[in-house]
Design a protein around this motif. Structure first.
Motif, PDB file in Angstrom:
ATOM      1  N   ILE A   1       0.840  -1.190   0.000  1.00 23.83           N
ATOM      2  CA  ILE A   1       0.000   0.000   0.000  1.00 23.83           C
ATOM      3  C   ILE A   1       0.879   1.246   0.000  1.00 23.83           C
ATOM      4  CG2 ILE A   1      -1.814   1.247   1.229  1.00 23.83           C
ATOM      5  CD1 ILE A   1      -2.617  -1.377   2.529  1.00 23.83           C
ATOM      6  N   SER A   2       0.613   2.133  -0.924  1.00 24.48           N
ATOM      7  CA  SER A   2       1.321   3.413  -0.976  1.00 24.48           C
ATOM      8  C   SER A   2       0.687   4.356   0.045  1.00 24.48           C
ATOM      9  CB  SER A   2       1.236   4.009  -2.379  1.00 24.48           C
ATOM     10  OG  SER A   2       1.735   3.100  -3.333  1.00 24.48           O
ATOM     11  N   CYS A   3       1.456   4.755   1.038  1.00 29.66           N
ATOM     12  CA  CYS A   3       0.969   5.604   2.126  1.00 29.66           C
ATOM     13  C   CYS A   3       1.694   6.938   2.104  1.00 29.66           C
ATOM     14  CB  CYS A   3       1.197   4.933   3.480  1.00 29.66           C
ATOM     15  SG  CYS A   3       0.660   3.225   3.569  1.00 29.66           S
ATOM     16  N   ALA A   4       1.244   7.852   2.936  1.00 31.35           N
ATOM     17  CA  ALA A   4       1.866   9.168   3.014  1.00 31.35           C
ATOM     18  C   ALA A   4       2.052   9.577   4.471  1.00 31.35           C
ATOM     19  CB  ALA A   4       1.013  10.205   2.293  1.00 31.35           C
ATOM     20  N   TRP A   5       3.086  10.352   4.688  1.00 24.12           N
ATOM     21  CA  TRP A   5       3.362  10.931   6.001  1.00 24.12           C
ATOM     22  C   TRP A   5       4.172  12.211   5.789  1.00 24.12           C
ATOM     23  CZ3 TRP A   5       8.238  11.361   8.557  1.00 24.12           C
ATOM     24  CH2 TRP A   5       8.158  11.817   9.878  1.00 24.12           C
TER      25      TRP A   5
ATOM     26  N   ASP B   1      -8.088 -10.067   3.943  1.00 24.64           N
ATOM     27  CA  ASP B   1      -9.302 -10.537   3.279  1.00 24.64           C
ATOM     28  C   ASP B   1      -9.483  -9.713   2.008  1.00 24.64           C
ATOM     29  OD1 ASP B   1     -11.834 -11.138   2.400  1.00 24.64           O
ATOM     30  OD2 ASP B   1     -12.843 -10.671   4.290  1.00 24.64           O
ATOM     31  N   PRO B   2      -9.430 -10.330   0.816  1.00 26.24           N
ATOM     32  CA  PRO B   2      -9.526  -9.560  -0.433  1.00 26.24           C
ATOM     33  C   PRO B   2     -10.911  -8.993  -0.682  1.00 26.24           C
ATOM     34  CG  PRO B   2      -9.553 -11.898  -0.923  1.00 26.24           C
ATOM     35  CD  PRO B   2      -9.279 -11.779   0.561  1.00 26.24           C
TER      36      PRO B   2
ATOM     37  N   LEU C   1     -10.602  -2.320   0.140  1.00 21.02           N
ATOM     38  CA  LEU C   1     -10.718  -2.275  -1.314  1.00 21.02           C
ATOM     39  C   LEU C   1     -11.034  -0.867  -1.805  1.00 21.02           C
ATOM     40  CD1 LEU C   1     -12.696  -5.549  -2.128  1.00 21.02           C
ATOM     41  CD2 LEU C   1     -10.255  -5.104  -2.441  1.00 21.02           C
ATOM     42  N   GLU C   2     -11.911  -0.161  -1.090  1.00 20.19           N
ATOM     43  CA  GLU C   2     -12.265   1.196  -1.496  1.00 20.19           C
ATOM     44  C   GLU C   2     -11.062   2.129  -1.398  1.00 20.19           C
ATOM     45  OE1 GLU C   2     -15.539   2.106   1.051  1.00 20.19           O
ATOM     46  OE2 GLU C   2     -17.023   1.127  -0.252  1.00 20.19           O
ATOM     47  N   GLU C   3     -10.247   1.953  -0.378  1.00 24.30           N
ATOM     48  CA  GLU C   3      -9.054   2.789  -0.227  1.00 24.30           C
ATOM     49  C   GLU C   3      -8.043   2.502  -1.336  1.00 24.30           C
ATOM     50  OE1 GLU C   3      -7.482   5.862   2.414  1.00 24.30           O
ATOM     51  OE2 GLU C   3      -9.424   4.987   1.942  1.00 24.30           O
ATOM     52  N   LEU C   4      -7.881   1.244  -1.677  1.00 27.69           N
ATOM     53  CA  LEU C   4      -6.960   0.875  -2.750  1.00 27.69           C
ATOM     54  C   LEU C   4      -7.434   1.421  -4.093  1.00 27.69           C
ATOM     55  CD1 LEU C   4      -6.167  -2.844  -1.842  1.00 27.69           C
ATOM     56  CD2 LEU C   4      -4.835  -0.802  -1.283  1.00 27.69           C
TER      57      LEU C   4
ATOM     58  N   LEU D   1      -6.361  -0.314   8.500  1.00 27.56           N
ATOM     59  CA  LEU D   1      -7.148  -0.961   7.451  1.00 27.56           C
ATOM     60  C   LEU D   1      -6.704  -2.409   7.228  1.00 27.56           C
ATOM     61  CD1 LEU D   1      -7.389   1.907   4.820  1.00 27.56           C
ATOM     62  CD2 LEU D   1      -9.333   0.766   5.914  1.00 27.56           C
ATOM     63  N   VAL D   2      -5.394  -2.637   7.183  1.00 28.27           N
ATOM     64  CA  VAL D   2      -4.884  -3.993   6.988  1.00 28.27           C
ATOM     65  C   VAL D   2      -5.304  -4.886   8.145  1.00 28.27           C
ATOM     66  CG1 VAL D   2      -2.796  -5.407   6.829  1.00 28.27           C
ATOM     67  CG2 VAL D   2      -2.957  -3.287   5.526  1.00 28.27           C
ATOM     68  N   ARG D   3      -5.181  -4.371   9.368  1.00 22.78           N
ATOM     69  CA  ARG D   3      -5.570  -5.164  10.531  1.00 22.78           C
ATOM     70  C   ARG D   3      -7.068  -5.456  10.522  1.00 22.78           C
ATOM     71  NH1 ARG D   3      -2.350  -8.306  12.778  1.00 22.78           N
ATOM     72  NH2 ARG D   3      -2.681  -7.880  14.973  1.00 22.78           N
ATOM     73  N   ALA D   4      -7.867  -4.449  10.149  1.00 20.74           N
ATOM     74  CA  ALA D   4      -9.319  -4.654  10.098  1.00 20.74           C
ATOM     75  C   ALA D   4      -9.694  -5.706   9.067  1.00 20.74           C
ATOM     76  CB  ALA D   4     -10.023  -3.334   9.795  1.00 20.74           C
ATOM     77  N   ALA D   5      -8.872  -5.834   8.018  1.00 23.89           N
ATOM     78  CA  ALA D   5      -9.106  -6.846   6.991  1.00 23.89           C
ATOM     79  C   ALA D   5      -8.506  -8.191   7.367  1.00 23.89           C
ATOM     80  CB  ALA D   5      -8.524  -6.369   5.662  1.00 23.89           C
ATOM     81  N   GLY D   6      -8.014  -8.312   8.594  1.00 24.52           N
ATOM     82  CA  GLY D   6      -7.446  -9.574   9.057  1.00 24.52           C
ATOM     83  C   GLY D   6      -6.023  -9.816   8.615  1.00 24.52           C
ATOM     84  N   GLY D   7      -5.391  -8.803   8.021  1.00 25.43           N
ATOM     85  CA  GLY D   7      -4.047  -8.960   7.501  1.00 25.43           C
ATOM     86  C   GLY D   7      -2.973  -8.548   8.489  1.00 25.43           C
ATOM     87  N   VAL D   8      -1.732  -8.665   8.042  1.00 25.06           N
ATOM     88  CA  VAL D   8      -0.568  -8.426   8.888  1.00 25.06           C
ATOM     89  C   VAL D   8       0.299  -7.346   8.252  1.00 25.06           C
ATOM     90  CG1 VAL D   8       1.416  -9.481  10.014  1.00 25.06           C
ATOM     91  CG2 VAL D   8      -0.648 -10.845   9.597  1.00 25.06           C
TER      92      VAL D   8
END
Length: 306
Positions: free
Chosen positions: A87-91, A104-105, A111-114, A201-208
């Motif tokens: 994921i391309s993020c900004a700071w 979870d795909p 998905l909306e953020e991507l 977002l990744v954690r909410a989707a069950g990812g790491v």
């Protein structure tokens, strides 16, 4: 049955490939032509098998579109597949990349953020090409589009590929060094989620979530440790310490920070086919780290073993 979760701070990466061939070669950061790699997902898996990689993660930019093809190819070639994204993020106007393993795909907020990020990338490239052409660099947006595979996430590497195709340069590195860097007058930003929000977002989707090449020397501006602390509080699991863009000083910094925050350390190639000089398996991750990543996921997407 899911394994019990190990304490995250208790495992370390293998580091440079080839130090112990009895252990599996695990490369957790690669790209296909679905984003800015030069090989299709199937070709990527075939290349991994040829290179002796036992476990490969496909982590295309802001998309899971290559997962199905990669899954079929992994089974064909006997490679264990870790499905992920980058994921391309900004700071503070600085670009940061976050690896998300096993999300979870079908998780709609992610998905909306991507999708928002991909749409922004497309319009941004057109504006960059306009600036470059106005300054006499021989390039059209149509040439760039010709380098983007159907359904792929467009990015600056596709501008570089167009310049290679029309004979202006010989390699992507030259384009980024002269025209496509973050500090270039032709650079145009694109929408990217806040780094802490991306972890959530990744954690909410069950990812790491694992922070990719956090201390890369090619980034304009240093990454503040305080941000990584905030990302850890939001659910960050690891740091990609062993990477071509990290020297001994950066590896030592990542190692110290990971120990302090209880994060795992990974090593990866960040392979892009012929798009970068990186080679499959040039940096690797320890099996214990992969176990910790798998245990930290919700199980919505599993590691695919042949």
């Amino acid at each position: 049955m899911r394994r019990s979760r190990p304490r995250l701070g208790s495992v370390t990466p293998t580091g440079t490939a080839g130090t112990d061939r009895a252990r599996p070669v695990i490369d957790l950061h690669t790209h296909s032509s679905v984003s800015d790699g030069t090989e299709t997902p199937a070709e990527l898996l075939a290349a991994a098998a040829t290179a002796g990689v036992d476990v490969l993660a496909i982590t295309d930019h802001d998309t899971v579109a290559g997962w199905d093809e990669a899954t079929a190819a992994a089974r064909e070639h006997g490679v264990t597949l870790v499905r992920g994204i980058e994921i391309s993020c900004a700071w503070r106007y600085t670009s940061i990349h976050l690896l998300g393993y096993l999300p979870d795909p079908g998780h709609r907020p992610l998905l909306e953020e991507l999708a928002r990020a991909r749409d922004s990338r497309a319009t941004r490239l057109e504006r960059m090409v306009e600036r470059m052409a106005a300054d006499g660099i021989p390039l059209t947006y149509e040439e760039v589009l010709a380098q983007v595979s159907a359904g792929a996430t467009p990015g600056r590497p596709h501008i570089a590929d167009a310049l290679i195709a029309n004979g202006t340069i010989e390699h992507r590195d030259q384009a980024f060094r002269e025209w496509l860097g973050d500090d270039s007058p032709y650079y145009v930003g694109h929408y990217a989620p806040d780094a802490v929000r991306a972890v959530e977002l990744v954690r909410a989707a069950g990812g790491v979530p694992v922070l990719a090449h956090p201390f890369t020397r090619t980034r304009s501006g240093a990454l503040d440790d305080a941000l990584i602390v905030r990302m850890r509080e939001a659910g960050l699991v690891g740091l990609e310490a062993y990477h071509r863009d990290h020297g001994p000083e950066e590896v030592a910094h990542a190692t110290e920070l990971a120990a302090r925050l209880g994060l795992v350390l990974t090593g990866s190639s960040d392979y892009h086919g012929t798009g970068k000089r990186n080679r499959l398996g040039e940096n690797t991750t320890a099996p214990e780290v992969l176990d910790a990543i798998e245990a930290a996921s919700s199980g919505a997407t599993e590691v695919l073993r042949p």
